[in-house]
Enzyme design. Structure first.
Site, short mmCIF file in Angstrom:
data_model
loop_
_atom_site.label_atom_id
_atom_site.label_comp_id
_atom_site.label_asym_id
_atom_site.label_seq_id
_atom_site.Cartn_x
_atom_site.Cartn_y
_atom_site.Cartn_z
CE LYS A 23 -1.48 1.90 3.97
NZ LYS A 23 -1.46 3.27 4.38
NE ARG A 93 0.44 11.64 7.05
CZ ARG A 93 0.73 12.82 7.55
NH1 ARG A 93 -0.22 13.70 7.77
NH2 ARG A 93 1.96 13.14 7.83
CB CYS A 117 -4.29 6.53 9.81
SG CYS A 117 -5.24 5.08 9.32
NE ARG A 122 0.74 10.03 10.12
CZ ARG A 122 0.26 9.19 9.21
NH1 ARG A 122 -1.04 8.92 9.17
NH2 ARG A 122 1.07 8.61 8.36
N PRO A 123 2.63 16.25 11.19
CG PRO A 123 4.52 17.15 12.24
CD PRO A 123 3.47 16.08 12.38
CB ILE A 124 3.42 17.70 5.69
CG1 ILE A 124 2.46 18.87 5.52
CG2 ILE A 124 2.67 16.40 5.77
CD1 ILE A 124 1.80 18.88 4.14
CG ASP A 125 7.68 20.14 9.96
OD1 ASP A 125 6.99 19.12 10.11
OD2 ASP A 125 8.79 20.29 10.49
CG ASP A 306 3.08 1.45 9.56
OD1 ASP A 306 2.85 2.41 10.31
OD2 ASP A 306 3.40 1.58 8.37
NE ARG A 399 -7.13 4.87 4.95
CZ ARG A 399 -6.53 5.87 5.53
NH1 ARG A 399 -6.92 6.28 6.68
NH2 ARG A 399 -5.54 6.47 4.94
C1 EPZ Z 1 4.64 6.76 6.36
O1 EPZ Z 1 3.98 7.91 6.86
C2 EPZ Z 1 3.59 5.70 6.23
N1 EPZ Z 1 2.55 6.18 5.32
C3 EPZ Z 1 3.00 5.37 7.58
O2 EPZ Z 1 2.13 4.28 7.37
C4 EPZ Z 1 4.10 4.97 8.56
O3 EPZ Z 1 3.55 4.81 9.84
C5 EPZ Z 1 5.18 6.05 8.61
O4 EPZ Z 1 5.66 6.33 7.27
C6 EPZ Z 1 6.38 5.66 9.44
O5 EPZ Z 1 6.97 4.51 8.93
C7 EPZ Z 1 2.74 6.13 4.01
O6 EPZ Z 1 3.76 5.68 3.52
C8 EPZ Z 1 1.65 6.63 3.15
P1 EPZ Z 1 6.98 9.92 8.35
P2 EPZ Z 1 4.69 9.31 6.81
O7 EPZ Z 1 7.01 11.21 7.63
O8 EPZ Z 1 5.60 9.34 5.63
C9 EPZ Z 1 7.47 13.19 11.83
C10 EPZ Z 1 0.24 2.91 7.88
O9 EPZ Z 1 -0.40 2.46 8.85
N2 EPZ Z 1 7.38 14.19 10.74
O10 EPZ Z 1 8.04 8.93 8.08
O11 EPZ Z 1 3.66 10.34 6.88
C11 EPZ Z 1 6.17 12.43 12.02
O12 EPZ Z 1 5.26 13.12 12.84
C12 EPZ Z 1 0.90 4.22 8.00
O13 EPZ Z 1 0.35 2.33 6.79
C13 EPZ Z 1 7.52 15.53 11.04
O14 EPZ Z 1 7.70 15.92 12.20
O15 EPZ Z 1 5.55 9.26 8.13
C14 EPZ Z 1 6.67 11.15 12.62
O16 EPZ Z 1 6.89 11.28 13.99
C15 EPZ Z 1 0.25 5.23 8.79
N3 EPZ Z 1 7.44 16.44 10.00
C16 EPZ Z 1 8.00 10.93 11.93
O17 EPZ Z 1 8.39 12.21 11.43
C17 EPZ Z 1 7.25 16.05 8.72
O18 EPZ Z 1 7.20 16.92 7.84
C18 EPZ Z 1 8.01 9.95 10.77
O19 EPZ Z 1 6.91 10.22 9.91
C19 EPZ Z 1 7.11 14.68 8.43
C20 EPZ Z 1 7.18 13.77 9.46
#
Ligand code: EPZ
Length: 421
Positions: A23, A93, A117, A122-125, A306, A399
Site C-alpha cells: 500500500k 494521508r 489515519c 502528523r505534520p508535513i513541515d 506500523d 485501507r
Molecule cells: C509513512 O507515513 C507511512 N505512510 C505510515 O504508514 C508509517 O507509519 C510512517 O511512514 C512511518 O513509517 C505512508 O507511507 C503513506 P513519516 P509518513 O514522515 O511518511 C514526523 C500505515 O499504517 N514528521 O516517516 O507520513 C512524524 O510526525 C501508516 O500504513 C515531522 O515531524 O511518516 C513522525 O513522527 C500510517 N514532520 C516521523 O516524522 C514532517 O514533515 C516519521 O513520519 C514529516 C514527518
C-alpha cells in the site's frame, strides 16, 4: 454502508496466504507516474480503498486510468494541475505526494492538507521545507497548501531534521525534473523509497542512493512511461506473521521479501516462535508458550511502527512483562484501551505500552486507525474460548488489508462481516 467484523476466535491459522503489493508504495507510485509524459504500467497493485481514491483523484486531474486485476495503466499525458483544496484529497494521508508530483511536472500545485489515519498530529513541515529549498513558494490558503515555482525548480542540498518517509519521497518527486542536482541527507531508508526510485529511474530519472541515508537526484528535462512491479507489502506480511503466532498456527506467508521482514522475524524468534525463511516466503509456526520481549519501533531497518499495534496483541500472550516503545510516533496507542476491554493487562506510560501476559476475551471494540484495527483483529482471532469479538471501524482496516476476510477464512479463521446498524 458501515460494516463490522465478527470474529469467533480460538482457531489456529493454517495454510498459505498471498501478500499483495505494498500500500505505502502504491500510494507513492501512482502519483509518481504523473511525472511521465507517456503511459506508466504498474503491476502487483493492491485492491485497497486508498488506491481507489487516488485513481479518482488522478482521473479528476485529467489522467486516463485503466485498472484491471492487479495492473493499472496510467496515461498522464493530458493532465493539468487543477487546484484540489478540498474533497477527495482530504480522505487520504498520502495525497501529500500530489504536491511533489504536480510541482515536479507543472511547477505548481494547490492541495488540501491531507486526511487519513490521524492517530496523532502528523505534520508535513519537512515536505514544505524541501519544496522551498528547491525554489518553490508555499503558502497556506484556507487549509490548502499553494505551492508554486516561478521558474524551473533548482536542485539543492536538503538535510531532513527527522527521518521521514513522506518527505524523502516527496522531495524525490519534485526534484526528479528540477534543474541540477539535489542531495537529500538523513533520508528515510524504507523499501518503499527504493521502490519509488526504481520506478522513477525506469522513467528516465537519475537517482542514486535510495535505501541509504544520502540520496542524490540529478534532474532531467523529461520523463517517459515504463512498466514496474510493486514490492510486496511488508506490513501486511508482518501482520499475518504475528496473527499466525498469536493463534498458535502454522502459516506460509507467500510473496514476501524476507529481508524486509528481518526485524519482525528476529523479534518473533526471540519470543520463541519458529520461523523458516524461503526465497519468497516465510513459514511461521506458533508455539504453546512465548517469552516476553521488549520492542522498539524505529525507522527502517528497525521494527516498523506500523507493526507496533499488531505486536501489542501478541505480547499479551507472553509470559511476564513486555515493553513496547514507539520512537516514530509518541502517541500511537489508541488500540491499548480497546485491548484492555478484551481483558489485556496493559497501560501506556509516555511513549511505551507496558504489557503483562493475560487472557483475552471477546468484546465489542472499535478500530480508530488502520493498524489499531489490525491489532484488534489479531486479538479477536486469539480469544481462546467462546464468544464473538465485534470490531467496528472496518473502513480503516480496509485501507490496508486486501481481502482480509477471504484470506483469514482460507486460513481457517471464523470471521465475517455484518452490517453495522
Ligand atoms: C509513512 O507515513 C507511512 N505512510 C505510515 O504508514 C508509517 O507509519 C510512517 O511512514 C512511518 O513509517 C505512508 O507511507 C503513506 P513519516 P509518513 O514522515 O511518511 C514526523 C500505515 O499504517 N514528521 O516517516 O507520513 C512524524 O510526525 C501508516 O500504513 C515531522 O515531524 O511518516 C513522525 O513522527 C500510517 N514532520 C516521523 O516524522 C514532517 O514533515 C516519521 O513520519 C514529516 C514527518
Amino acid at each position: 454502508m458501515l460494516e463490522k467484523l465478527m470474529i469467533a476466535g480460538g482457531r489456529p491459522l493454517r495454510g498459505t496466504v498471498q501478500i499483495s503489493g505494498a500500500k505505502n508504495s502504491a500510494v507513492a507510485l501512482i502519483p509518481a507516474a504523473i511525472l511521465a509524459e507517456t503511459t506508466v504500467t504498474l503491476d502487483n497493485l493492491p485492491h485497497l480503498s486508498d488506491v481507489a481514491i487516488y485513481t479518482e483523484i488522478l482521473t479528476d486531474l485529467g489522467a486516463s486510468i485503466e485498472w484491471s486485476g492487479d495492473q493499472m495503466v496510467i496515461d498522464p499525458s493530458r493532465m493539468k494541475s487543477i487546484p484540489m483544496p478540498n474533497g477527495k484529497v482530504k480522505k487520504l494521508r498520502a495525497s501529500y505526494y500530489l504536491m511533489g508530483a504536480l510541482l515536479g511536472r507543472f511547477g505548481e500545485a494547490t492541495i488540501g492538507l491531507p486526511g487519513g489515519c490521524n492517530f496523532e498530529p502528523r505534520p508535513i513541515d519537512l515536505h514544505i521545507k524541501g519544496f522551498e529549498a528547491l525554489g518553490a513558494e508555499v503558502s497556506n490558503e484556507n487549509g490548502a497548501l499553494r505551492i508554486r515555482a516561478k521558474q524551473r525548480l533548482r536542485g539543492a542540498k536538503i538535510y531532513l531534521d527527522m527521518v521521514s518517509v513522506g518527505a524523502t519521497i516527496n522531495i524525490m518527486l519534485a526534484a526528479a525534473r528540477a534543474k541540477g542536482s539535489t542531495l537529500i541527507e538523513n533520508a528515510a531508508k524504507e523499501p518503499e523509497i527504493i521502490d519509488v526510485a526504481t520506478l522513477l529511474n525506469a522513467m528516465g530519472a537519475k537517482i542514486i542512493g535510495a535505501g541509504t541515508e544520502t540520496i542524490r537526484i540529478e534532474g532531467v528535462d523529461s520523463l517517459h512511461g515504463c512498466r514496474h512491479s510493486i514490492i510486496p507489502d511488508r506490513i501486511q506480511a508482518g501482520t499475518y506473521m504475528i496473527a499466525a503466532a498469536a493463534t498458535r498456527g502454522d502459516v506460509i506467508v507467500d510473496n514476501v521479501i524476507p529481508k524486509h521482514m528481518e526485524a519482525v522475524t528476529a523479534k518473533l524468534q526471540e519470543m520463541g516462535v519458529h520461523i523458516y525463511e524461503m526465497d519468497e516466503s516465510i513459514r511461521v509456526v506458533g508455539q504453546p508458550e512465548y517469552e516476553s520481549v521488549d520492542v522498539k519501533a524505529l525507522v527502517y531497518p528497525g521494527f516498523a511502527t506500523d507493526l507496533q499495534s499488531p505486536m501489542a496483541s501478541l505480547l499479551c500472550q507472553a509470559r511476564g512483562v513486555s515493553i513496547l516503545t514507539d520512537y516514530v510516533y509518541s502517541n500511537r496507542f489508541k488500540h491499548i484501551p480497546e485491548l484492555v476491554r478484551m481483558g489485556a493487562k496493559m497501560k501506556v506510560e509516555g511513549r511505551s505500552a507496558i504489557i503483562e501476559g493475560s487472557f483475552l476475551s471477546s468484546a465489542k471494540v472499535k478500530a480508530t486507525d488502520l493498524r489499531a484495527g489490525a491489532s484488534l483483529v489479531i486479538a479477536g482471532l486469539s480469544v481462546a474460548f467462546g464468544g464473538v469479538t465485534e470490531v467496528t471501524g472496518v473502513e480503516f482496516i480496509d485501507r490496508g488489508y486486501e481481502n482480509l476476510v477471504t484470506n483469514l477464512s482460507a486460513l481457517g479463521a471464523e470471521v465475517w462481516r455484518e452490517r453495522e446498524e
